[in-house]
Each structure stands twice: as structure tokens, then as C-alpha cells.
Design a protein around this motif. Structure first.
Motif, PDB file in Angstrom:
ATOM      1  N   LEU A   1       0.821  -1.210   0.000  1.00 40.09           N
ATOM      2  CA  LEU A   1       0.000   0.000   0.000  1.00 40.09           C
ATOM      3  C   LEU A   1       0.856   1.262   0.000  1.00 40.09           C
ATOM      4  O   LEU A   1       0.413   2.323  -0.453  1.00 40.09           O
ATOM      5  CB  LEU A   1      -0.928   0.005   1.221  1.00 40.09           C
ATOM      6  N   LEU A   2       2.074   1.150   0.515  1.00 37.22           N
ATOM      7  CA  LEU A   2       2.971   2.309   0.506  1.00 37.22           C
ATOM      8  C   LEU A   2       3.610   2.516  -0.864  1.00 37.22           C
ATOM      9  O   LEU A   2       3.987   3.641  -1.206  1.00 37.22           O
ATOM     10  CB  LEU A   2       4.080   2.122   1.555  1.00 37.22           C
ATOM     11  N   GLY A   3       3.712   1.449  -1.636  1.00 45.67           N
ATOM     12  CA  GLY A   3       4.336   1.571  -2.944  1.00 45.67           C
ATOM     13  C   GLY A   3       5.846   1.700  -2.831  1.00 45.67           C
ATOM     14  O   GLY A   3       6.437   1.548  -1.753  1.00 45.67           O
ATOM     15  N   ALA A   4       6.489   2.032  -3.939  1.00 48.63           N
ATOM     16  CA  ALA A   4       7.954   2.057  -3.981  1.00 48.63           C
ATOM     17  C   ALA A   4       8.537   3.192  -3.151  1.00 48.63           C
ATOM     18  O   ALA A   4       9.597   3.037  -2.522  1.00 48.63           O
ATOM     19  CB  ALA A   4       8.429   2.175  -5.434  1.00 48.63           C
ATOM     20  N   ARG A   5       7.880   4.342  -3.122  1.00 51.52           N
ATOM     21  CA  ARG A   5       8.455   5.509  -2.447  1.00 51.52           C
ATOM     22  C   ARG A   5       7.551   6.127  -1.382  1.00 51.52           C
ATOM     23  O   ARG A   5       7.922   7.097  -0.732  1.00 51.52           O
ATOM     24  CB  ARG A   5       8.796   6.585  -3.479  1.00 51.52           C
ATOM     25  N   GLY A   6       6.365   5.587  -1.195  1.00 49.02           N
ATOM     26  CA  GLY A   6       5.423   6.177  -0.260  1.00 49.02           C
ATOM     27  C   GLY A   6       5.883   6.090   1.187  1.00 49.02           C
ATOM     28  O   GLY A   6       6.625   5.185   1.570  1.00 49.02           O
ATOM     29  N   ARG A   7       5.457   7.066   1.967  1.00 50.76           N
ATOM     30  CA  ARG A   7       5.809   7.127   3.378  1.00 50.76           C
ATOM     31  C   ARG A   7       4.593   6.901   4.264  1.00 50.76           C
ATOM     32  O   ARG A   7       3.453   7.233   3.900  1.00 50.76           O
ATOM     33  CB  ARG A   7       6.407   8.497   3.704  1.00 50.76           C
ATOM     34  N   LEU A   8       4.847   6.348   5.433  1.00 50.11           N
ATOM     35  CA  LEU A   8       3.822   6.161   6.452  1.00 50.11           C
ATOM     36  C   LEU A   8       3.859   7.383   7.370  1.00 50.11           C
ATOM     37  O   LEU A   8       4.850   7.612   8.061  1.00 50.11           O
ATOM     38  CB  LEU A   8       4.094   4.877   7.239  1.00 50.11           C
TER      39      LEU A   8
ATOM     40  N   LEU B   1       8.537  -1.398   8.753  1.00 51.50           N
ATOM     41  CA  LEU B   1       7.973  -0.084   8.430  1.00 51.50           C
ATOM     42  C   LEU B   1       8.831   1.093   8.870  1.00 51.50           C
ATOM     43  O   LEU B   1       8.685   2.197   8.342  1.00 51.50           O
ATOM     44  CB  LEU B   1       6.589   0.052   9.095  1.00 51.50           C
ATOM     45  N   GLN B   2       9.710   0.890   9.823  1.00 50.09           N
ATOM     46  CA  GLN B   2      10.421   2.009  10.447  1.00 50.09           C
ATOM     47  C   GLN B   2      11.146   2.891   9.433  1.00 50.09           C
ATOM     48  O   GLN B   2      11.129   4.127   9.535  1.00 50.09           O
ATOM     49  CB  GLN B   2      11.420   1.476  11.480  1.00 50.09           C
ATOM     50  N   ALA B   3      11.777   2.270   8.444  1.00 47.75           N
ATOM     51  CA  ALA B   3      12.527   3.050   7.456  1.00 47.75           C
ATOM     52  C   ALA B   3      11.622   3.821   6.497  1.00 47.75           C
ATOM     53  O   ALA B   3      12.096   4.695   5.761  1.00 47.75           O
ATOM     54  CB  ALA B   3      13.451   2.130   6.652  1.00 47.75           C
ATOM     55  N   ARG B   4      10.330   3.526   6.525  1.00 46.93           N
ATOM     56  CA  ARG B   4       9.398   4.179   5.598  1.00 46.93           C
ATOM     57  C   ARG B   4       8.540   5.251   6.285  1.00 46.93           C
ATOM     58  O   ARG B   4       7.602   5.771   5.687  1.00 46.93           O
ATOM     59  CB  ARG B   4       8.460   3.121   4.972  1.00 46.93           C
ATOM     60  N   VAL B   5       8.881   5.570   7.523  1.00 43.19           N
ATOM     61  CA  VAL B   5       8.061   6.500   8.307  1.00 43.19           C
ATOM     62  C   VAL B   5       8.452   7.953   8.041  1.00 43.19           C
ATOM     63  O   VAL B   5       9.628   8.291   7.936  1.00 43.19           O
ATOM     64  CB  VAL B   5       8.201   6.180   9.813  1.00 43.19           C
ATOM     65  N   ALA B   6       7.435   8.809   7.929  1.00 43.35           N
ATOM     66  CA  ALA B   6       7.624  10.264   7.900  1.00 43.35           C
ATOM     67  C   ALA B   6       6.985  10.826   9.158  1.00 43.35           C
ATOM     68  O   ALA B   6       5.779  10.694   9.349  1.00 43.35           O
ATOM     69  CB  ALA B   6       6.972  10.872   6.656  1.00 43.35           C
ATOM     70  N   GLU B   7       7.797  11.417  10.040  1.00 46.73           N
ATOM     71  CA  GLU B   7       7.302  11.897  11.327  1.00 46.73           C
ATOM     72  C   GLU B   7       6.987  13.393  11.285  1.00 46.73           C
ATOM     73  O   GLU B   7       7.723  14.168  10.683  1.00 46.73           O
ATOM     74  CB  GLU B   7       8.313  11.597  12.433  1.00 46.73           C
TER      75      GLU B   7
ATOM     76  N   GLU C   1       0.085  13.476   0.096  1.00 44.20           N
ATOM     77  CA  GLU C   1       1.547  13.459   0.135  1.00 44.20           C
ATOM     78  C   GLU C   1       2.075  12.190   0.806  1.00 44.20           C
ATOM     79  O   GLU C   1       3.271  11.905   0.726  1.00 44.20           O
ATOM     80  CB  GLU C   1       2.066  14.692   0.859  1.00 44.20           C
ATOM     81  N   ALA C   2       1.207  11.466   1.484  1.00 38.53           N
ATOM     82  CA  ALA C   2       1.554  10.166   2.068  1.00 38.53           C
ATOM     83  C   ALA C   2       0.390   9.221   1.808  1.00 38.53           C
ATOM     84  O   ALA C   2      -0.769   9.604   2.008  1.00 38.53           O
ATOM     85  CB  ALA C   2       1.812  10.288   3.570  1.00 38.53           C
ATOM     86  N   PRO C   3       0.655   7.998   1.348  1.00 39.24           N
ATOM     87  CA  PRO C   3      -0.443   7.070   1.032  1.00 39.24           C
ATOM     88  C   PRO C   3      -1.108   6.471   2.261  1.00 39.24           C
ATOM     89  O   PRO C   3      -2.239   5.990   2.171  1.00 39.24           O
ATOM     90  CB  PRO C   3       0.241   5.990   0.199  1.00 39.24           C
ATOM     91  N   LEU C   4      -0.416   6.493   3.411  1.00 34.46           N
ATOM     92  CA  LEU C   4      -0.957   5.936   4.644  1.00 34.46           C
ATOM     93  C   LEU C   4      -0.546   6.797   5.824  1.00 34.46           C
ATOM     94  O   LEU C   4       0.504   7.449   5.799  1.00 34.46           O
ATOM     95  CB  LEU C   4      -0.446   4.506   4.889  1.00 34.46           C
ATOM     96  N   GLY C   5      -1.359   6.769   6.866  1.00 33.47           N
ATOM     97  CA  GLY C   5      -1.012   7.470   8.091  1.00 33.47           C
ATOM     98  C   GLY C   5      -1.749   6.854   9.259  1.00 33.47           C
ATOM     99  O   GLY C   5      -2.745   6.146   9.082  1.00 33.47           O
ATOM    100  N   VAL C   6      -1.258   7.124  10.454  1.00 33.31           N
ATOM    101  CA  VAL C   6      -1.917   6.642  11.672  1.00 33.31           C
ATOM    102  C   VAL C   6      -2.319   7.854  12.505  1.00 33.31           C
ATOM    103  O   VAL C   6      -1.468   8.677  12.866  1.00 33.31           O
ATOM    104  CB  VAL C   6      -1.008   5.704  12.488  1.00 33.31           C
ATOM    105  N   VAL C   7      -3.596   7.959  12.790  1.00 33.24           N
ATOM    106  CA  VAL C   7      -4.150   9.078  13.555  1.00 33.24           C
ATOM    107  C   VAL C   7      -5.222   8.541  14.496  1.00 33.24           C
ATOM    108  O   VAL C   7      -5.479   7.336  14.538  1.00 33.24           O
ATOM    109  CB  VAL C   7      -4.746  10.165  12.623  1.00 33.24           C
ATOM    110  N   TYR C   8      -5.859   9.425  15.219  1.00 31.78           N
ATOM    111  CA  TYR C   8      -6.986   9.024  16.057  1.00 31.78           C
ATOM    112  C   TYR C   8      -8.263   8.963  15.228  1.00 31.78           C
ATOM    113  O   TYR C   8      -8.391   9.654  14.206  1.00 31.78           O
ATOM    114  CB  TYR C   8      -7.187  10.022  17.190  1.00 31.78           C
TER     115      TYR C   8
END
Length: 272
Positions: free
Chosen positions: A147-154, A181-187, A202-209
Motif C-alpha cells: 500500500l505504501l508503494g515504492a516511495r510512499g511514506r507512512l 515499516l520504520q525506514a518508511r516512516v515520515a514523522e 503526500e503520504a499514502p498511509l497514516g496513523v491518527v486518532y
């Protein structure tokens, strides 16, 4: 006794008494003015970024019901706690986790007697609303890399300090997915900043409330994290110890009442 001087003194006594009375009135007024001005001033609330829409609505309701204005400043709980520790002028603090409230309590920056647990929340995985990804169950066997693809960030909030980021990392570690996943994270500096990256595509996936996803129509929820995969999401509230606002305690109590609870439920929170 010199008659002329004695007469002058006797005639001056009423004037002196009047002057003393006037001075007493002025001094009393000056003593009362700061208290009155403080009572008229807005209650300043430092609140976790995820509370933006709900706390805005709660503040407006409180002002409508009581006539007391409430001013709210939003940021990550970590940033707000550090500001309070440095004696920023706040009256009430609402954190998105227990740790930052505990941190302030240990430094005697909050009134422990006023502290109470206010809200709960749920952690969700989101994607841009236009994403082709469909909802699924999140388990240890789930592979998010496609789901992140080749360059997408979490997109996550800061995993070392911001509550939403800490919850997210704990969940991925519990599910055994963090190493991949750690190397693909955008904080980002707050959960709302992490949400914005996904909302803008700008990011294909994210974790929120769940409450964040509820507030942002440009994202959709793909999965809800199992409740036992991370610490319980708890929002405590307390009066800031340095506050001298006469209505600060009343507002803390009101936030824990039914009128405020109804507002928070409408915005996706749970009531603790």
C-alpha cells in the motif's frame, strides 16, 4: 498655643479626614481591579491538537452558557507540557496521554486535586479519500508495504514524544510490523500534521486518532488497530497550578459534565 495656628489646624481636620477617606477608596479600588480584570479575562486552555474541533465547540458552548470566554491553544501534548513547565500563561491543560500529565504533576506544575480522566480515543490507519485501497482487518499478518508503494511514506506523529506517534509505534511493535515499516516512516510534530500529509495525498498511509479521521473528509479509514496492541488512549485534564483565574476549576469540572461529553461524543471521542 498660638491662636492662629490652632484655628488653622482645627479647620484643616475635616479636609484631612475627607482626603484620607478618598485615599482609602482609591486603594481599595486598585486592589479589586486586578481580581475583576482576571475574572473577565478568557480562560486559557492548552489542549492536544486532536481536540481542535471538539474543544472549539465546547469553548463556544461554555461561553454561551456562562458568559465566560475561553481561549484555546492547540499543539502536541509534549510541546504544550514543556511550555507549561516553563511557566507559560495557561489555566487548564488537556493532554492526549497520561505520561505528559504525569510529567507536569511530578514537577508540581498542575493542581493534582483538579486532575481527572476526561476522554478516550481509537487509533486508526487512514489513506487519502481517493485511494483505491479498501478497508481491511489489521493483524500480525498484514503487509502494508504494497500500500505504501515504492516511495510512499507512512505518516506518523513523532514516535519518541507525541502521544499519537507513541501509540502508533507501540501498536506496530505489538503486531510485529515495526522493523519493516520504520525506514518508511515520515514523522510530524503533531497528529494533525501527520493527518494533513495524508489528506493532501503526500503520504499514502497514516496513523491518527478516529476523531481526527472524523474531522477530515479528505481521508478514509482503512483499519482500526486492536485495542490491546497499544496502551489505552486517555485524555486527562487538570488546572495549571500557576493559574489564578477564578473560573479555571469550574471549567475543568464542566468539561467532565454531560453537556461537554455530548460534544466530545459527536466528534468521535469516547467518554472515560
Amino acid at each position: 498655643m498660638i491662636p492662629g495656628i490652632d484655628m488653622d489646624l482645627r479647620h484643616s481636620r475635616p479636609w484631612l479626614r475627607a482626603s484620607a477617606a478618598l485615599l482609602l477608596l482609591v486603594l481599595t479600588a486598585l486592589a479589586v481591579l486586578p481580581a475583576e480584570a482576571q475574572a473577565r479575562a478568557p480562560i486559557t486552555v492548552f489542549a492536544a491538537a486532536s481536540l481542535k474541533e471538539s474543544m472549539d465547540a465546547a469553548a463556544a458552548r461554555y461561553q454561551r452558557d456562562t458568559g465566560q470566554a475561553v481561549r484555546v491553544s492547540y499543539a502536541a501534548s509534549s510541546a504544550l507540557a514543556r511550555q507549561i513547565e516553563q511557566r507559560a500563561p495557561a489555566d487548564v491543560f488537556v493532554s492526549a496521554d497520561l505520561e505528559w500529565m504525569d510529567w507536569l504533576q511530578a514537577r508540581k506544575r498542575i493542581d493534582a486535586a483538579s486532575r481527572r480522566v476526561l476522554l478516550g480515543n481509537t487509533l486508526v490507519l487512514v489513506a487519502p479519500a481517493r485511494s483505491a485501497a479498501q478497508p481491511f482487518e489489521l493483524t500480525r499478518d498484514t503487509d502494508l508495504l504494497p500500500l505504501l508503494g515504492a516511495r510512499g511514506r507512512l505518516s506518523l506523529a513523532l514516535t519518541a514524544s507525541v502521544p499519537a506517534g507513541k501509540y502508533a509505534r507501540a501498536a506496530f511493535e505489538s503486531l510485529g510490523q515495526w522493523p519493516a515499516l520504520q525506514a518508511r516512516v515520515a514523522e510530524s510534530d503533531s497528529v494533525r500534521s501527520a493527518l494533513t500529509l495524508v489528506a493532501r495525498g503526500e503520504a499514502p498511509l497514516g496513523v491518527v486518532y478516529a476523531s481526527d479521521a472524523h474531522a477530515e473528509p479528505r481521508v478514509k479509514v482503512l483499519a482500526t488497530f486492536p485495542a490491546d496492541s497499544h496502551p489505552a488512549i486517555v485524555y486527562p485534564v487538570a488546572r495549571v497550578a500557576a493559574s489564578r483565574h477564578p473560573q479555571a476549576d469550574a471549567f475543568v469540572w464542566w468539561l467532565d459534565g454531560e453537556a461537554a461529553s455530548a460534544i466530545f461524543r459527536q466528534h468521535g471521542f469516547t467518554i472515560r
